[in-house]
Design a protein around this motif. Structure first.
Motif, PDB file in Angstrom:
ATOM      1  N   LEU A  31      -9.825  -6.361 -15.370  1.00  0.00           N
ATOM      2  CA  LEU A  31      -9.073  -6.701 -14.161  1.00  0.00           C
ATOM      3  C   LEU A  31      -8.121  -7.872 -14.414  1.00  0.00           C
ATOM      4  O   LEU A  31      -7.003  -7.902 -13.901  1.00  0.00           O
ATOM      5  CB  LEU A  31     -10.028  -7.032 -13.010  1.00  0.00           C
ATOM      6  CG  LEU A  31     -10.746  -5.805 -12.429  1.00  0.00           C
ATOM      7  CD1 LEU A  31     -11.729  -6.221 -11.358  1.00  0.00           C
ATOM      8  CD2 LEU A  31      -9.743  -4.806 -11.857  1.00  0.00           C
ATOM      9  N   MET A  32      -8.536  -8.813 -15.235  1.00  0.00           N
ATOM     10  CA  MET A  32      -7.646  -9.929 -15.553  1.00  0.00           C
ATOM     11  C   MET A  32      -6.401  -9.422 -16.270  1.00  0.00           C
ATOM     12  O   MET A  32      -5.282  -9.847 -15.977  1.00  0.00           O
ATOM     13  CB  MET A  32      -8.367 -10.952 -16.437  1.00  0.00           C
ATOM     14  CG  MET A  32      -9.303 -11.843 -15.654  1.00  0.00           C
ATOM     15  SD  MET A  32     -10.003 -13.091 -16.738  1.00  0.00           S
ATOM     16  CE  MET A  32     -11.142 -13.876 -15.620  1.00  0.00           C
ATOM     17  N   ILE A  33      -6.621  -8.511 -17.224  1.00  0.00           N
ATOM     18  CA  ILE A  33      -5.471  -7.936 -17.934  1.00  0.00           C
ATOM     19  C   ILE A  33      -4.558  -7.261 -16.923  1.00  0.00           C
ATOM     20  O   ILE A  33      -3.325  -7.458 -16.931  1.00  0.00           O
ATOM     21  CB  ILE A  33      -5.942  -6.921 -18.998  1.00  0.00           C
ATOM     22  CG1 ILE A  33      -6.706  -7.663 -20.091  1.00  0.00           C
ATOM     23  CG2 ILE A  33      -4.748  -6.181 -19.600  1.00  0.00           C
ATOM     24  CD1 ILE A  33      -7.359  -6.750 -21.102  1.00  0.00           C
ATOM     25  N   ALA A  34      -5.164  -6.488 -16.005  1.00  0.00           N
ATOM     26  CA  ALA A  34      -4.376  -5.789 -14.997  1.00  0.00           C
ATOM     27  C   ALA A  34      -3.544  -6.781 -14.187  1.00  0.00           C
ATOM     28  O   ALA A  34      -2.365  -6.549 -13.920  1.00  0.00           O
ATOM     29  CB  ALA A  34      -5.305  -4.984 -14.088  1.00  0.00           C
ATOM     30  N   LEU A  45      -0.017  -9.978  -4.034  1.00  0.00           N
ATOM     31  CA  LEU A  45      -0.646 -10.135  -2.725  1.00  0.00           C
ATOM     32  C   LEU A  45      -1.580  -8.964  -2.442  1.00  0.00           C
ATOM     33  O   LEU A  45      -2.678  -9.152  -1.917  1.00  0.00           O
ATOM     34  CB  LEU A  45       0.409 -10.253  -1.629  1.00  0.00           C
ATOM     35  CG  LEU A  45       1.069 -11.642  -1.560  1.00  0.00           C
ATOM     36  CD1 LEU A  45       2.141 -11.663  -0.474  1.00  0.00           C
ATOM     37  CD2 LEU A  45       0.034 -12.732  -1.310  1.00  0.00           C
ATOM     38  N   VAL A  46      -1.144  -7.757  -2.826  1.00  0.00           N
ATOM     39  CA  VAL A  46      -2.013  -6.598  -2.672  1.00  0.00           C
ATOM     40  C   VAL A  46      -3.287  -6.794  -3.485  1.00  0.00           C
ATOM     41  O   VAL A  46      -4.404  -6.624  -2.980  1.00  0.00           O
ATOM     42  CB  VAL A  46      -1.293  -5.294  -3.106  1.00  0.00           C
ATOM     43  CG1 VAL A  46      -2.285  -4.132  -3.117  1.00  0.00           C
ATOM     44  CG2 VAL A  46      -0.128  -5.003  -2.178  1.00  0.00           C
ATOM     45  N   ALA A  47      -3.101  -7.209  -4.755  1.00  0.00           N
ATOM     46  CA  ALA A  47      -4.260  -7.443  -5.616  1.00  0.00           C
ATOM     47  C   ALA A  47      -5.177  -8.481  -4.998  1.00  0.00           C
ATOM     48  O   ALA A  47      -6.409  -8.351  -5.011  1.00  0.00           O
ATOM     49  CB  ALA A  47      -3.805  -7.895  -6.996  1.00  0.00           C
ATOM     50  N   LEU A 308     -11.039   0.998 -14.049  1.00  0.00           N
ATOM     51  CA  LEU A 308     -10.111   1.791 -14.854  1.00  0.00           C
ATOM     52  C   LEU A 308      -8.934   2.256 -14.004  1.00  0.00           C
ATOM     53  O   LEU A 308      -7.775   2.196 -14.442  1.00  0.00           O
ATOM     54  CB  LEU A 308     -10.837   2.994 -15.453  1.00  0.00           C
ATOM     55  CG  LEU A 308     -11.744   2.623 -16.634  1.00  0.00           C
ATOM     56  CD1 LEU A 308     -12.415   3.880 -17.188  1.00  0.00           C
ATOM     57  CD2 LEU A 308     -10.934   1.927 -17.717  1.00  0.00           C
ATOM     58  N   ALA A 309      -9.235   2.665 -12.756  1.00  0.00           N
ATOM     59  CA  ALA A 309      -8.162   3.104 -11.860  1.00  0.00           C
ATOM     60  C   ALA A 309      -7.178   1.970 -11.625  1.00  0.00           C
ATOM     61  O   ALA A 309      -5.952   2.148 -11.685  1.00  0.00           O
ATOM     62  CB  ALA A 309      -8.756   3.585 -10.535  1.00  0.00           C
ATOM     63  N   ALA A 310      -7.717   0.755 -11.403  1.00  0.00           N
ATOM     64  CA  ALA A 310      -6.850  -0.401 -11.161  1.00  0.00           C
ATOM     65  C   ALA A 310      -5.959  -0.646 -12.356  1.00  0.00           C
ATOM     66  O   ALA A 310      -4.741  -0.855 -12.235  1.00  0.00           O
ATOM     67  CB  ALA A 310      -7.697  -1.630 -10.861  1.00  0.00           C
TER      68      ALA A 310
END
Ligand SMILES: Nc1ncnc2c1ncn2[C@@H]1O[C@H](COP(=O)(O)OP(=O)(O)OP(=O)(O)O)[C@@H](O)[C@H]1O
Ligand SMILES: [Mg+2]
Lengths: 321, 286
Positions: A31-34, A45-47, A308-310
Motif C-alpha cells: 500500500l505504501m508503494i501504491a 484524498l481518495v486514498a 493487490l486491487a489497490a
C-alpha cells in the motif's frame, strides 16, 4: 519511559488483530508503494478516505494514530515549509519584502522570550511552534523601522502550496498505515512474521532465524535494562551522586558510575540467559518448533485481494495519467 | 522528628497509562535518635519503596515526607538540591550489584564520602575504618569488587554507606545472603553502632529472630499499607501472624511446641536460645 520502548501495541479485537503478521507486513509495504505511485491531490484524498474507512472498520483508535504522529511533527513541518519556500513554479501568489532591522530583530528576540515562557506551561506545544514561526514573518514584514541590516524577498508560488499539501497528505497516510501495523501487531509477532518473510534470503547466506532471535531478545531486554539503569542511578544517588544535580565536572564520574555496573549486569544477564537457553536444549541454527504457528485465514485472503486491487488501480492511474 | 511521613502513597508507572500502587497512605514518624526499627512484611508489600522515600530517592505520588527539615512533595523541584539529604539518611540497597563500579574496593567505599567533598586522604581513612567494621580485613581494600562473593559484596556495599557516617541508617535486607555467623556479626555491628552513637537504625528484613532479638520497634507492611507499628513484644504476642505472611521467632515457636507437648508452665517469650534454655531449666526444676 518504558512504554516507548515496549512498542505501541495495544491489545484489542478487530479485523487487523485477526490477520497473520506476514500479510500485514506485505500489505502495508504494498500500500505504501501504491501511495507513492499516486500523482495528484484528489487521488491522495481518495486514498486518505479509504484509509480512514479501513481504520473505522478495523476499530483503530484514531487518537492513538494521531499520537503516533507527534514525534514526526517536526519532519512534517520541515517538509511543509521547505516546499513553500523553495518551490518556485507556477503562479506567483505572494511577494513581500522582509526587513531585517533593529526594531524587527528586537521584536523577534522579545517574541522568542514570550514563546519560551508560553511553552513552559506545557500545553499546545506544536500550535505554539507554528504561531512562533508565523510570527517571525509578520514581524519581519511589518516592522521596517530603525537601522536596516538587510532586506530579502519572501515569495510563495502556487506550486509550492500545492506540493506542500501533497507531500503532507502522503506522509500522513504513510505514517497512519505503519501505525496501524504497530498498533495491532505484537513485537514478537512482527519479528516472527519478518523472520518467515526473510527465510528465502538463506540462499545468500542470511539466516533469518538468528536475526529474529536477536530482535526478540533485544525487545524483551530493553525494558529490563532500563529498569536496571534506574536502580543503579538510585543506588548511586544514595551515595551522593544524584544525576539530576551536580556540575559538569561531577557528571563524568556519575556516568561512569552508571555505565560500569550496567555493562557488568548486562553481561551477567546474557550469560545467564545463554545458560538457561542451552539447558533447555537450544542449539543455534537447528530447526525449532513454535507454540504459535503462523496461519493464513479468510481475513488474510480478503485483505490480500484488496491490497493487490489497490496496487493495480494505482498502476493503471499512473499509466493513464 | 527526623523523618515524618504524611499520608504518603506511591504508584509505579506500569505499562502505558497504568499505575501500580506500591504504597498506600502511609503516615509514620522516625526519630533521629535511639531506635532500632524493623520493617517487615511479605514480598512485594512495599518495604523497599517505603525505604526509598526516606532519603528522597522517590518522590511521593501524594502526601509529603519531611526529611531533616526538607519537605518532599509530589514533584521534584529542580531548583532545590536534595543530594545533601543522602548524607543525613544513608540507604543501603537490597542488591549490591547495583552500585559497585570502581576497580578497587577502597575506591568504591571512598566514592560516597568524596561526593560530599571529603578529601581523598580522609575518605581513605574512612574506608579503612568501614571495611573493618563490616567484618572484612584491610587486604580487601585492594581487591576488585567484582571478584567478591555475594556476601562480601553485600558487606562492601554496607561499608560504602557506613563511611558516609549518616545520621540515620536504612538497610534493605542487610543480612540476606550472609551465613548465620555473618548475620549475627552484622547485627552485632548495627547494635554496637546504635549503642555508641545513639543513631536510629532502620532494617528491612524477613528474619523474625533478628527482629525479636535486636529491634525496639517493628513496622509491618501488608499490600502497600502500614498495618502495625509497635514493639516486637506486642507483635509476637498476637495470635494470627500467619495472616500477615509473618512467622514467629524460632524461640517462641519451639517453646510453644514444648509447652503444648509436655504441658509445662513456661514463659515462651524468650528473645534468644540461651534465655530459652534458662527458662526451660527453670521449668523442669533443675
Ligand atoms: N521499578 C518498578 N516498577 C514497577 N513496579 C515496581 C517497581 N519496583 C517495585 N514495583 C512493585 O511495587 C511493589 C512493591 O515493591 P517493593 O520492592 O517495595 O517490595 P518489597 O516489600 O521490598 O519486596 P521484597 O521483600 O521482595 O524486597 C511490588 O509489587 C513490585 O512489583
Ligand atoms: Mg525489597
Amino acid at each position: 519511559m518504558k512504554n516507548i520502548v515496549i512498542g505501541q501495541y495495544i491489545p484489542g479485537k478487530g479485523l487487523f488483530y485477526r490477520m497473520d503478521p506476514r500479510t500485514k507486513i506485505i500489505s502495508v509495504i504494498t500500500l505504501m508503494i501504491a501511495i507513492f505511485l499516486l500523482g495528484s491531490i484528489p487521488q491522495l484524498l481518495v486514498a486518505f478516505s479509504v484509509c480512514a474507512v479501513m481504520m473505522w472498520v478495523g476499530n483503530i483508535p484514531v487518537k492513538r494514530v494521531i499520537r503516533g504522529m507527534k514525534p514526526l511533527i517536526i519532519l512534517l513541518l520541515f517538509t511543509f515549509f521547505f516546499q513553500i519556500f523553495f518551490n518556485k513554479e507556477g503562479k506567483l501568489l505572494l511577494d513581500e519584502v522582509m526587513h531585517v532591522t533593529v526594531v524587527s530583530v528586537l521584536g523577534i528576540v522579545l517574541w522568542t522570550i514570550i514563546w519560551r515562557l508560553l511553552a513552559r506551561i506545557g500545553k499546545f506545544k506544536t500550535v505554539l511552534l507554528l504561531a512562533y514561526i508565523m510570527g517571525i514573518f509578520v514581524l519581519f514584514r511589518f516592522l521596517p523601522f530603525g537601522y536596516s541590516f538587510t532586506t530579502f524577498r519572501f515569495a510563495i508560488y502556487e506550486k509550492g502550496i500545492e506540493m506542500s499539501i501533497f507531500v503532507i497528505i502522503r506522509l500522513v497516510i504513510i505514517i497512519s498505515l505503519s501505525t496501524v501495523l504497530t498498533l495491532t501487531t505484537k513485537p514478537t509477532d512482527l519479528t516472527q512474521g519478518l523472520e518467515s518473510l526473510m527465510r528465502p534470503l538463506k540462499i545468500i547466506g542470511i539466516r533469518s532465524e538468528d536475526f529474529a532471535l536477536i530482535i526478540s531478545i533485544s525487545l524483551r531486554y530493553i525494558p529490563t535494562i532500563l529498569d536496571e539503569a534506574f536502580k543503579i542511578m538510585a543506588a548511586q544517588a544514595s551515595r551522593g551522586a544524584d544525576f539530576a544535580e551536580g556540575k559538569l565536572k561531577d557528571k563524568v564520574k556519575q556516568v561512569i558510575s552508571l555505565l560500569v555496573p550496567m555493562f557488568i549486569i548486562a553481561f551477567k544477564r546474557s550469560e545467564d540467559l545463554a545458560d538457561a537457553m542451552e539447558s533447555r536444549n537450544f542449539v543455534p541454527g537447528k530447526p525449532r518448533t513454535r507454540i504459535h504457528e503462523l496461519r493464513f485465514g479468510w481475513t488474510d485472503i480478503g485483505v490480500g485481494v484488496f491490497t493487490l486491487a489497490a496496487l493495480a488501480l494505482t498502476i493503471v492511474l499512473k499509466v493513464i495519467g | 522528628m527526623a523523618i515524618h511521613f504524611q499520608h504518603v502513597s506511591y504508584q509505579y508507572p506500569s505499562g502505558s497509562y497504568q499505575f501500580y500502587q506500591a504504597i498506600n497512605d502511609i503516615s509514620l514518624s522516625i526519630p533521629s535518635q535511639g531506635e532500632m526499627i524493623a520493617i517487615v512484611g511479605q514480598t512485594g508489600s512495599g518495604k523497599s519503596t517505603l525505604a526509598q522515600h526516606m532519603n528522597a530517592l522517590l518522590f511521593p505520588s501524594s502526601g509529603s515526607v519531611d526529611i531533616f527539615g526538607s519537605t518532599i512533595r509530589q514533584k521534584r523541584d529542580k531548583k532545590i538540591s536534595y543530594n545533601h539529604l543522602r548524607k543525613h539518611v544513608g540507604l543501603v540497597f537490597q542488591f549490591p550489584e547495583y552500585q559497585l563500579f570502581e576497580e578497587t574496593v577502597q575506591k568504591d567505599i571512598m566514592f560516597g564520602p568524596m561526593n560530599f567533598k571529603i578529601s581523598a586522604a580522609d575518605a581513605a581513612e574512612l574506608a579503612q575504618k568501614a571495611i573493618v567494621q563490616v567484618g572484612l580485613d584491610e587486604t580487601y581494600l585492594k581487591r576488585n569488587p567484582f571478584n567478591l562473593s555475594g556476601g562480601e559484596k553485600k558487606r562492601v556495599s554496607i561499608a560504602g554507606i557506613l563511611a558516609l557516617d549518616p545520621d540515620i541508617l536504612v538497610l534493605d535486607e542487610p543480612t540476606s545472603g550472609l551465613d548465620p555467623k555473618g548475620k549475627s556479626q552484622m547485627m552485632e555491628l548495627f547494635t554496637a553502632i546504635q549503642k555508641q552513637t545513639d543513631k536510629t537504625i532502620i532494617i528491612i528484613t524477613h528474619d523474625m529472630d533478628l527482629v525479636y532479638r535486636y529491634m525496639d520497634r517493628v513496622i509491618v507492611m501488608h499490600e502497600g499499607r502500614l498495618i502495625r507499628d509497635e514493639s516486637p513484644d506486642r507483635l509476637f504476642h498476637r495470635k494470627n501472624l500467619a495472616e500477615l505472611h509473618l512467622d514467629y521467632p524460632e524461640t517462641i515457636s519451639v517453646l510453644a511446641a514444648i509447652k503444648a507437648q509436655f504441658s509445662l508452665d513456661i514463659d515462651i517469650y524468650q528473645k534468644d536460645m540461651d534465655a530459652a534454655l534458662v527458662e526451660l531449666r527453670r521449668a523442669v526444676g533443675k
